[in-house]
Scaffold this active site. Structure first.
Site, short mmCIF file in Angstrom:
data_model
loop_
_atom_site.label_atom_id
_atom_site.label_comp_id
_atom_site.label_asym_id
_atom_site.label_seq_id
_atom_site.Cartn_x
_atom_site.Cartn_y
_atom_site.Cartn_z
N ASP A 145 -44.66 16.68 -3.81
CA ASP A 145 -43.89 16.01 -5.41
C ASP A 145 -43.39 17.88 -6.28
OD1 ASP A 145 -43.32 14.71 -7.91
OD2 ASP A 145 -44.55 16.03 -8.70
N SER A 146 -42.58 17.50 -7.00
CA SER A 146 -41.71 19.09 -7.16
C SER A 146 -43.01 19.61 -8.03
CB SER A 146 -40.88 19.12 -8.02
OG SER A 146 -41.20 18.06 -9.30
N GLY B 281 -35.28 18.16 -11.03
CA GLY B 281 -34.76 17.57 -11.85
C GLY B 281 -33.30 17.65 -12.44
N CYS C 86 -42.36 12.45 -5.67
CA CYS C 86 -41.76 13.24 -6.55
C CYS C 86 -40.16 11.66 -6.67
CB CYS C 86 -40.88 14.39 -5.90
SG CYS C 86 -39.56 14.69 -7.03
N THR D 186 -37.46 11.95 -7.70
CA THR D 186 -35.88 12.85 -8.32
C THR D 186 -35.97 13.20 -6.17
OG1 THR D 186 -36.65 14.31 -10.00
CG2 THR D 186 -34.66 15.26 -8.57
N GLU E 181 -45.24 19.67 -18.52
CA GLU E 181 -45.54 21.27 -18.04
C GLU E 181 -46.47 21.92 -18.87
OE1 GLU E 181 -45.46 22.27 -14.71
OE2 GLU E 181 -44.99 20.47 -13.98
N CYS F 144 -40.66 8.77 -13.09
CA CYS F 144 -41.09 10.06 -12.57
C CYS F 144 -42.50 10.51 -13.27
CB CYS F 144 -40.48 10.73 -14.19
SG CYS F 144 -40.48 12.64 -14.36
N THR F 145 -42.63 11.70 -12.26
CA THR F 145 -44.61 11.49 -11.28
C THR F 145 -44.83 11.99 -12.94
OG1 THR F 145 -43.78 13.67 -10.88
CG2 THR F 145 -44.62 11.84 -9.33
N HIS F 146 -44.50 12.71 -13.91
CA HIS F 146 -44.54 13.28 -14.75
C HIS F 146 -45.33 12.14 -15.75
CE1 HIS F 146 -43.67 17.33 -12.95
NE2 HIS F 146 -44.06 17.86 -14.08
N1 DGL Z 1 -41.31 15.70 -9.76
C1 DGL Z 1 -40.25 15.12 -10.88
C2 DGL Z 1 -40.20 13.34 -10.75
O1 DGL Z 1 -41.04 12.37 -9.98
C3 DGL Z 1 -40.28 15.32 -12.22
C4 DGL Z 1 -40.16 16.90 -12.34
C5 DGL Z 1 -38.65 17.78 -11.45
O2 DGL Z 1 -38.08 17.46 -12.85
O3 DGL Z 1 -38.90 18.56 -10.75
O4 DGL Z 1 -38.44 12.99 -10.18
#
Ligand code: DGL
Length: 221
Positions: free
Chosen positions: A7-8, A40, A70, A72, A153, A185-187
């Site tokens: 993931d990012s 993102g 992720c 994105t 975050e 989105c993972t968040h």
């Molecule tokens: N992990 C990213 C996603 O699932 C979200 C966070 C980012 O913008 O890096 O899209």
């Protein structure tokens, strides 16, 4: 088996948690590219570059499979990631899993709402894949929510500013017939209840659960 999860940042922990529940005996290698978060808001070229260097590093850790948690990176760079991992390592995209869960729960007269980062939404990958499977006339609405990742975050979960922001992103959809919404989105699973609050009657799915289900189908336990 050693399963890589990419993931990012920390958002992919929602996917890791789900996978650990389903595969308690397997080893996991988690790579969160926090140094370069957020993906993102970056350009497709920047995202591809970052995703390939992450994949090269993960590949050096000798994983047997890679889960790209992720959204994105999956929307923008899945082909490049697959190439970097090599033919022998299966790569699972959270987008495929999310699309599958939307299709299984689709209500024909109601819209599908995809909530994601700016890069995810502007790639139109979700709409393309859903319409390929359900037909070009399927109503897929894509809403970018760029302010949410930084707030999550910062652990502003439950904060009135976050609530107000989610409301602003969603208020126009409250007038539509309640359909299926995907937290792409993972968040976002961290604030799933806030999305549910402002989408009354909608079925809200999260990509962490969708990914867990997809991997269980591939590697039955
Ligand atoms: N992990 C990213 C996603 O699932 C979200 C966070 C980012 O913008 O890096 O899209």
């Amino acid at each position: 088996m050693k399963i890589g999860v990419f993931d990012s940042g920390i958002g992919g922990m929602t996917v890791l948690k789900e996978l650990k529940l389903r595969f308690p005996k397997e080893d996991f290698f988690y790579f969160g590219d926090n140094a370069n978060l957020p993906y993102g808001t970056k350009s497709p070229d920047q995202i591809k570059h970052l995703a390939v260097s992450a994949a090269n590093y993960i590949s050096s850790q000798k994983v047997d499979a890679l889960v790209v948690a992720c959204n994105t990176a999956s929307c923008i760079a899945i082909d490049e990631i697959r190439k970097a991992m090599g033919k022998k390592t299966p790569v699972f995209s959270v987008v495929d899993a999310g699309v599958e869960s939307v299709i299984q729960n689709f209500i024909s007269s109601a819209p599908i709402l995809i909530l994601g980062t700016r890069a995810t939404v502007r790639s139109h990958m979700y709409a393309k894949l859903i319409q390929e499977k359900l037909g070009a006339g399927t109503q897929v609405i894509e809403q970018e929510c760029p302010l949410l990742v930084p707030m999550i975050e910062e652990a502003w979960i439950g904060h009135s500013i976050l609530e107000q922001t989610v409301f602003e992103y969603l208020k126009s959809y409250q007038k539509l017939p309640a359909g299926v919404a995907l937290l792409a989105c993972t968040h976002y699973p961290w604030i799933k209840s806030t999305f549910e609050k402002y989408l009354p009657g909608w079925m809200v799915f999260d990509s962490a659960i969708a990914m867990g289900e997809a991997l269980t189908l591939h590697f039955p336990v």
